[in-house]
Design a protein around this motif. Structure first.
Motif, PDB file in Angstrom:
ATOM      1  N   ASP A 323       0.854  -1.195   0.000  1.00  0.00           N
ATOM      2  CA  ASP A 323       0.000   0.000   0.000  1.00  0.00           C
ATOM      3  C   ASP A 323       0.886   1.239   0.000  1.00  0.00           C
ATOM      4  OD1 ASP A 323      -3.218   0.520   0.849  1.00  0.00           O
ATOM      5  OD2 ASP A 323      -1.862   2.227   1.060  1.00  0.00           O
ATOM      6  N   ALA A 324       0.431   2.271  -0.725  1.00  0.00           N
ATOM      7  CA  ALA A 324       1.251   3.478  -0.880  1.00  0.00           C
ATOM      8  C   ALA A 324       1.045   4.491   0.250  1.00  0.00           C
ATOM      9  CB  ALA A 324       0.921   4.145  -2.215  1.00  0.00           C
ATOM     10  N   THR A 325       0.079   4.255   1.123  1.00  0.00           N
ATOM     11  CA  THR A 325      -0.215   5.250   2.165  1.00  0.00           C
ATOM     12  C   THR A 325       0.861   5.204   3.247  1.00  0.00           C
ATOM     13  OG1 THR A 325      -2.520   4.656   1.781  1.00  0.00           O
ATOM     14  CG2 THR A 325      -2.056   6.117   3.657  1.00  0.00           C
ATOM     15  N   PRO A 326       1.627   6.306   3.427  1.00  0.00           N
ATOM     16  CA  PRO A 326       2.741   6.269   4.373  1.00  0.00           C
ATOM     17  C   PRO A 326       2.321   5.815   5.779  1.00  0.00           C
ATOM     18  CG  PRO A 326       2.822   8.290   3.080  1.00  0.00           C
ATOM     19  CD  PRO A 326       1.537   7.602   2.723  1.00  0.00           C
ATOM     20  N   SER A 327       1.139   6.259   6.253  1.00  0.00           N
ATOM     21  CA  SER A 327       0.757   5.913   7.630  1.00  0.00           C
ATOM     22  C   SER A 327       0.398   4.433   7.799  1.00  0.00           C
ATOM     23  CB  SER A 327      -0.416   6.782   8.077  1.00  0.00           C
ATOM     24  OG  SER A 327      -1.515   6.539   7.232  1.00  0.00           O
ATOM     25  N   PRO A 339       1.519  -8.223   7.242  1.00  0.00           N
ATOM     26  CA  PRO A 339       2.250  -6.950   7.239  1.00  0.00           C
ATOM     27  C   PRO A 339       1.973  -6.116   5.998  1.00  0.00           C
ATOM     28  CG  PRO A 339       3.752  -8.801   6.866  1.00  0.00           C
ATOM     29  CD  PRO A 339       2.399  -9.397   7.122  1.00  0.00           C
ATOM     30  N   ILE A 340       2.102  -4.793   6.165  1.00  0.00           N
ATOM     31  CA  ILE A 340       1.862  -3.854   5.050  1.00  0.00           C
ATOM     32  C   ILE A 340       3.206  -3.250   4.638  1.00  0.00           C
ATOM     33  CG2 ILE A 340       0.647  -1.758   4.334  1.00  0.00           C
ATOM     34  CD1 ILE A 340      -1.331  -2.388   6.718  1.00  0.00           C
ATOM     35  N   VAL A 341       3.508  -3.306   3.349  1.00  0.00           N
ATOM     36  CA  VAL A 341       4.788  -2.778   2.852  1.00  0.00           C
ATOM     37  C   VAL A 341       4.524  -1.757   1.739  1.00  0.00           C
ATOM     38  CG1 VAL A 341       5.950  -4.981   3.378  1.00  0.00           C
ATOM     39  CG2 VAL A 341       5.155  -4.537   1.045  1.00  0.00           C
ATOM     40  N   SER A 342       5.561  -0.984   1.399  1.00  0.00           N
ATOM     41  CA  SER A 342       5.371   0.055   0.385  1.00  0.00           C
ATOM     42  C   SER A 342       5.481  -0.554  -1.016  1.00  0.00           C
ATOM     43  CB  SER A 342       6.395   1.166   0.580  1.00  0.00           C
ATOM     44  OG  SER A 342       7.588   0.808  -0.051  1.00  0.00           O
ATOM     45  N   PRO A 343       4.948   0.135  -2.040  1.00  0.00           N
ATOM     46  CA  PRO A 343       4.964  -0.418  -3.398  1.00  0.00           C
ATOM     47  C   PRO A 343       6.361  -0.740  -3.916  1.00  0.00           C
ATOM     48  CG  PRO A 343       3.431   1.397  -3.271  1.00  0.00           C
ATOM     49  CD  PRO A 343       4.133   1.354  -1.954  1.00  0.00           C
ATOM     50  N   ASP A 344       7.420  -0.053  -3.415  1.00  0.00           N
ATOM     51  CA  ASP A 344       8.756  -0.398  -3.937  1.00  0.00           C
ATOM     52  C   ASP A 344       9.270  -1.727  -3.372  1.00  0.00           C
ATOM     53  OD1 ASP A 344       9.457   0.464  -1.464  1.00  0.00           O
ATOM     54  OD2 ASP A 344      10.269   2.397  -2.137  1.00  0.00           O
ATOM     55  N   GLN A 345       8.520  -2.316  -2.436  1.00  0.00           N
ATOM     56  CA  GLN A 345       8.908  -3.639  -1.912  1.00  0.00           C
ATOM     57  C   GLN A 345       8.020  -4.744  -2.476  1.00  0.00           C
ATOM     58  OE1 GLN A 345       8.798  -1.828   2.197  1.00  0.00           O
ATOM     59  NE2 GLN A 345      10.112  -3.591   2.568  1.00  0.00           N
ATOM     60  N   ILE A 346       7.455  -4.471  -3.623  1.00  0.00           N
ATOM     61  CA  ILE A 346       6.469  -5.409  -4.171  1.00  0.00           C
ATOM     62  C   ILE A 346       7.084  -6.785  -4.508  1.00  0.00           C
ATOM     63  CG2 ILE A 346       6.709  -4.512  -6.526  1.00  0.00           C
ATOM     64  CD1 ILE A 346       3.637  -4.863  -6.795  1.00  0.00           C
ATOM     65  N   GLY A 347       8.398  -6.805  -4.838  1.00  0.00           N
ATOM     66  CA  GLY A 347       9.073  -8.080  -5.113  1.00  0.00           C
ATOM     67  C   GLY A 347       8.595  -8.701  -6.407  1.00  0.00           C
ATOM     68  N   GLN A 365      -1.558  -0.339 -13.951  1.00  0.00           N
ATOM     69  CA  GLN A 365      -0.700   0.501 -14.809  1.00  0.00           C
ATOM     70  C   GLN A 365       0.583   0.922 -14.115  1.00  0.00           C
ATOM     71  OE1 GLN A 365      -3.073   3.781 -16.187  1.00  0.00           O
ATOM     72  NE2 GLN A 365      -4.354   2.395 -17.399  1.00  0.00           N
ATOM     73  N   LYS A 366       0.536   1.036 -12.791  1.00  0.00           N
ATOM     74  CA  LYS A 366       1.725   1.466 -12.048  1.00  0.00           C
ATOM     75  C   LYS A 366       2.801   0.390 -12.012  1.00  0.00           C
ATOM     76  CE  LYS A 366       0.024   4.854  -8.794  1.00  0.00           C
ATOM     77  NZ  LYS A 366      -0.667   5.008  -7.524  1.00  0.00           N
ATOM     78  N   HIS A 367       2.441  -0.853 -12.337  1.00  0.00           N
ATOM     79  CA  HIS A 367       3.398  -1.959 -12.215  1.00  0.00           C
ATOM     80  C   HIS A 367       3.494  -2.753 -13.518  1.00  0.00           C
ATOM     81  CE1 HIS A 367       3.946  -1.205  -7.973  1.00  0.00           C
ATOM     82  NE2 HIS A 367       2.654  -0.957  -7.927  1.00  0.00           N
ATOM     83  N   PRO A 368       3.950  -2.078 -14.597  1.00  0.00           N
ATOM     84  CA  PRO A 368       4.023  -2.770 -15.887  1.00  0.00           C
ATOM     85  C   PRO A 368       5.030  -3.917 -15.868  1.00  0.00           C
ATOM     86  CG  PRO A 368       5.083  -0.607 -16.025  1.00  0.00           C
ATOM     87  CD  PRO A 368       4.443  -0.687 -14.678  1.00  0.00           C
ATOM     88  N   GLY A 369       6.003  -3.860 -14.933  1.00  0.00           N
ATOM     89  CA  GLY A 369       7.055  -4.898 -14.902  1.00  0.00           C
ATOM     90  C   GLY A 369       6.638  -6.166 -14.170  1.00  0.00           C
ATOM     91  N   PHE A 370       5.451  -6.170 -13.568  1.00  0.00           N
ATOM     92  CA  PHE A 370       5.032  -7.351 -12.803  1.00  0.00           C
ATOM     93  C   PHE A 370       4.782  -8.525 -13.754  1.00  0.00           C
ATOM     94  CE2 PHE A 370       1.154  -9.554 -10.959  1.00  0.00           C
ATOM     95  CZ  PHE A 370       1.908 -10.393 -10.139  1.00  0.00           C
ATOM     96  N   LYS A 371       5.479  -9.657 -13.464  1.00  0.00           N
ATOM     97  CA  LYS A 371       5.434 -10.790 -14.406  1.00  0.00           C
ATOM     98  C   LYS A 371       4.356 -11.823 -14.059  1.00  0.00           C
ATOM     99  CE  LYS A 371       9.461  -9.981 -16.701  1.00  0.00           C
ATOM    100  NZ  LYS A 371       9.563  -8.572 -16.285  1.00  0.00           N
TER     101      LYS A 371
END
Ligand code: TMP
Length: 384
Positions: A323-327, A339-347, A365-371
């Motif tokens: 989730d992108a929400t900082p809080s 657990p909740i992690v930020s989008p850059d930890q999507i793996g 659309q935010k994650h075109p690289g997701f395979k």
């Protein structure tokens, strides 16, 4: 009141945990239908102070919401002929993401009202005057009458509907308009949106129930439109009574009558589809897990909390929620403790369950690289 669906003892959807060992409070969650006024509600009223004094939801996180706000403001300025003298009030104004557009368009006289201190502070810091209070009839003496009152996705959160609507009636100038958006119960039923049922959402509206609510409180639904936001909503133009119901209003009311939205059977059928959805989604996820696949979820939305709790799946099935929400980052989903992690930890998981399905397009659309593959849970599990 007639029982539609019982979801058992459930934690508060937005009460994210600071540690996986923290104990969350649970409250009964039961959906009931009123044959008198056609309104669907939950039976438990959790104190609004507990639910809304601090709010994890920042509307500005979503581009969809920002675009929605900008579009509405443009339409209102033109349609209502607003000018620099106009007064605009937003109820549930969050971080000021909507009122900002009025200011930018040269309409400085805006007022936000929102009970959540943390979001109200963000709004004030960005120059939006904001009263940090629960809106209701009692508050209206402090408020100058408005040309436009806006309440987007707020009415369903209000335990005292009558006080809220009477309050709108008092602060609306004689020719003013209130723009009310609510998630539409018909879309909830059609799309099997079981995860939109939680303690923050007291009421689930059909147009039939809304027409009754406003009429009984000396206001009138003057126009209505179905919109896509929040899984399908109604946008209402409400004003002081003056003319007959518009054609689109009558058309939707008629359709609702044909569907039987004023009868319990309509909602009981929904309840049985909810059960089927639960079985099939759980079966699908467990099946992938048994094959050694990695599954995560996307969107620690209240909906996500509800869906995972309804399915009863935790970290044995879902490794984490993005989730992108900082809080929210670093916290845990109540009940299931994922657990909740930020989008850059999507793996690089095999599957992502799109718990924030209402923003599927934006998120995918935010994650075109997701395979791997996206799993969209409703109205029945499918791959995105
Ligand atoms: P909502 O369905 O209650 O509006 O919540 C949507 C959640 O999804 C919210 O916690 C923010 C999150 N989100 C992202 O993490 N990334 C995104 O791109 C979008 C649109 C939402």
């Amino acid at each position: 009141m007639q029982l539609v669906l019982s979801l058992g003892m459930v934690p508060l959807a937005n009460a994210f945990l600071s540690s996986p060992d923290e104990l969350e409070e649970r409250f009964p969650l039961e959906l009931v239908f009123c044959p008198e006024c056609s309104l669907v509600q939950i039976t438990e009223t959790v104190s609004p102070g507990v639910l809304f004094s601090q709010y994890n939801y920042f509307s500005s996180v979503s581009k969809t919401m920002l675009a929605h706000a900008q579009d509405l403001v443009g339409k209102l300025i033109e349609g209502q002929h607003l000018n620099k003298e106009s007064h605009v009030i937003e109820l549930g104004s969050n971080d000021g993401y909507l009122l900002r557009h009025f200011q930018q368009a040269g309409i400085p006289n805006v007022l936000g009202i929102d009970p959540a201190q943390n979001v109200a502070e963000v709004a004030r810091a960005s120059g939006i005057p904001t009263l940090c209070e629960f809106f209701g009839e009692a508050l209206t003496e402090k408020i100058e009458p408005a040309d436009v009152v806006i309440a987007l996705n707020v009415l369903g959160h209000v335990p005292d509907l009558t006080g809220f609507v009477r309050g709108i009636c008092k602060i609306l100038k004689p020719d003013g308009v209130a723009i009310i958006e609510v998630p539409y119960a018909r879309d909830m039923v059609d799309l099997c949106e079981l995860d939109t049922i939680y303690h923050e959402h007291h009421s689930y509206f059909s147009l039939t129930s809304l027409v009754n609510l406003f009429r009984w409180n000396k206001l009138q639904v003057q126009r209505v439109e179905r919109i896509d936001i929040h899984g399908g909503s109604l946008r209402l133009w409400v004003g002081h009574p003056r003319e007959n119901y518009s054609r689109p209003t009558l058309k939707i009311l008629k359709r609702e009558m044909v569907l039987g939205i004023d009868r319990i059977e309509y909602y009981r059928h929904f309840a049985s589809r909810v059960q089927e959805l639960g079985y099939s989604l759980k079966h699908l996820l467990r099946g992938f897990k048994a094959q050694g696949k990695q599954i995560i979820a996307y969107g620690a939305a209240a909906k996500g909390t509800m869906l995972l709790n309804y399915l009863g799946v935790g970290t044995e099935t879902i490794d984490y929620v993005v989730d992108a929400t900082p809080s929210k980052i670093g916290k845990y989903v109540p009940g299931v403790r994922v657990p909740i992690v930020s989008p850059d930890q999507i793996g690089n998981p095999d599957f992502i369950l799109l718990t924030a399905w209402n923003f599927s397009d934006e998120i995918i659309q935010k994650h075109p690289g997701f395979k791997g593959r996206w799993i969209i849970p409703i109205p029945r599990p499918r791959f995105g």
